[in-house]
Write an enzyme that holds these catalytic residues in place. Structure first.
Site, PDB file in Angstrom:
ATOM      1  N   ASP A 132      17.052  30.975  37.005  1.00 21.12           N
ATOM      2  CA  ASP A 132      18.207  31.522  36.294  1.00 21.12           C
ATOM      3  C   ASP A 132      19.043  30.374  35.709  1.00 21.12           C
ATOM      4  OD1 ASP A 132      20.008  33.532  35.537  1.00 21.12           O
ATOM      5  OD2 ASP A 132      21.112  33.440  37.434  1.00 21.12           O
TER       6      ASP A 132
ATOM      7  N   HIS B 105      23.329  39.676  31.322  1.00 21.95           N
ATOM      8  CA  HIS B 105      23.871  38.875  32.443  1.00 21.95           C
ATOM      9  C   HIS B 105      25.214  39.468  32.865  1.00 21.95           C
ATOM     10  CE1 HIS B 105      21.343  35.091  32.528  1.00 21.95           C
ATOM     11  NE2 HIS B 105      20.785  35.818  31.572  1.00 21.95           N
TER      12      HIS B 105
HETATM   13  O1  G3H Z   1      24.608  32.579  37.018  1.00 20.12           O
HETATM   14  C1  G3H Z   1      25.040  33.291  37.849  1.00 20.12           C
HETATM   15  C2  G3H Z   1      25.189  33.063  39.258  1.00 20.12           C
HETATM   16  O2  G3H Z   1      25.935  34.142  39.761  1.00 20.12           O
HETATM   17  C3  G3H Z   1      25.835  31.720  39.591  1.00 20.12           C
HETATM   18  O3  G3H Z   1      25.709  31.538  40.923  1.00 20.12           O
HETATM   19  O4  G3H Z   1      27.075  30.060  42.355  1.00 20.12           O
HETATM   20  O5  G3H Z   1      24.665  30.443  42.781  1.00 20.12           O
HETATM   21  O6  G3H Z   1      25.329  28.999  40.903  1.00 20.12           O
HETATM   22  P1  G3H Z   1      25.711  30.150  41.770  1.00 20.12           P
HETATM   23  P1  13P Z   2      26.951  38.669  38.277  1.00 22.10           P
HETATM   24  O1  13P Z   2      27.222  37.738  39.409  1.00 22.10           O
HETATM   25  O2  13P Z   2      28.187  39.007  37.512  1.00 22.10           O
HETATM   26  O3  13P Z   2      26.174  39.855  38.726  1.00 22.10           O
HETATM   27  O4  13P Z   2      26.014  37.875  37.231  1.00 22.10           O
HETATM   28  C1  13P Z   2      24.732  37.504  37.603  1.00 22.10           C
HETATM   29  C2  13P Z   2      24.042  36.745  36.512  1.00 22.10           C
HETATM   30  O5  13P Z   2      24.202  36.988  35.343  1.00 22.10           O
HETATM   31  C3  13P Z   2      23.107  35.694  36.941  1.00 22.10           C
HETATM   32  O6  13P Z   2      22.539  35.031  35.866  1.00 22.10           O
HETATM   33 ZN    ZN Z   3      23.777  34.721  34.191  1.00 25.74          ZN
END
Ligand code: G3H
Ligand code: 13P
Ligand code: ZN
Length: 284
Positions: free
Chosen positions: A81, A207
């Site tokens: 991701d 997202h």
């Molecule tokens: O990109 C979306 C994720 O919710 C970011 O999470 O705190 O694990 O990097 P993270």
């Molecule tokens: P949320 O944490 O808002 O569900 O978003 C998740 C996301 O887009 C991860 O790439």
């Molecule tokens: Zn995202």
């Protein structure tokens, strides 16, 4: 079984439903997602963020998800991701990821195209699918903080050119959602989803989907969204269950007793999402 992201999303695109892409950092999250997918007979994407990779390490994430996928009766893809660069994506390919995202959305269009194209060539050479992002999705994503007023929606003309030149497999579009918890209700530009879907005719990604009301999710899916990213709602389920358990059992110190109910609460939320997205009963 472990399959590519493209195999999962091609089926979703052709059959008009969306697949949940759930973020993981721990074993309990992986198990909650797999059990939810098997119980609803749903294809599923398990993904690791920058923070997730930093926390658990790419090898641990890959080993957990691959083990879960091999044992599962439903199709599972292992996805990176918001991938940042060539080096990190190479590492994921080496560790058996079947889908990677290159997030060049903070670059100018030309640079985003250049970077995405390079990753597509490399990943496709080893049979791995690629997601890219065009437009800026609001909120805080990993280390990249996008001020809400700076967030810009995906332009359909740019999207058409972007996909033609990069040959990316699925595209994340900015249509009004944001990462993390919402303060008010998100205002989604549904017409933009419809236009982009008609122009591109390919799987589209949403997202920041935690906290988006059910009717909006269903409408977005009916207009062409095929991958729905969820992180925050799973974190909140975890927090809710751990807090409840500890307040009711302040002297229990066994991690299995504390994390067991958390896994069940996460699984409940994930199953509801799978049904909402239309992926239940779609596993092949
Ligand atoms: O990109 C979306 C994720 O919710 C970011 O999470 O705190 O694990 O990097 P993270
Ligand atoms: P949320 O944490 O808002 O569900 O978003 C998740 C996301 O887009 C991860 O790439
Ligand atoms: Zn995202």
């Amino acid at each position: 079984m472990l399959v590519t992201g493209k195999a999962i999303l091609k089926h979703a695109h052709e059959n008009g439903y969306a697949v949940g892409a759930f973020n993981v950092n721990t074993m309990e999250q992986v198990q909650a997602i797999i059990e939810a997918a098997e119980e609803t007979k749903s294809p599923v994407i398990i993904q690791a963020s920058q923070g997730g990779l930093k926390y658990a390490g790419v090898e641990y994430i890959a080993a957990m998800v691959k083990t879960a996928a091999e044992k599962a009766s439903v199709p599972v893809a292992l996805h990176l991701d918001h991938g940042t660069d060539f080096k990190q994506i190479m590492l994921c390919l080496r560790n058996g990821f079947t889908s990677v995202m290159i997030d060049g959305s903070h670059y100018e269009l030309e640079e985003n195209i250049k970077k995405t194209k390079q990753i597509v060539e490399m990943a496709h050479a080893v049979g791995v699918s690629v997601e890219a992002e065009l437009g800026k999705i609001g909120g805080t994503e990993d280390d990249i903080s996008v001020d809400e007023k700076d967030a810009t929606f995906t332009d359909p003309d740019e999207a058409e050119r972007f996909v033609k030149e990069t040959e990316v497999d699925y595209l994340a579009i900015a249509v009004g959602t944001a990462h993390g918890p919402y303060k008010g209700e998100p205002k989604i530009d549904f017409d933009r989803i419809k236009t982009i879907k008609e122009r591109l005719d390919m799987p589209l990604v949403l997202h920041g989907s935690s906290g988006v009301p059910e009717e909006s999710i269903k409408k977005a899916v009916s207009l062409g969204i095929n991958k729905i990213n969820i992180d925050t709602d799973i974190r909140m389920a975890f927090h809710r269950a751990v807090k409840k358990f500890i307040s009711e059992n302040p002297d229990v110190y066994d991690p299995r007793k504390i994390l067991g109910p958390a896994k069940e609460e996460m699984k409940k939320v994930i199953k509801e999402k799978m049904i909402m997205f239309g992926s239940a009963e779609k596993a092949w």
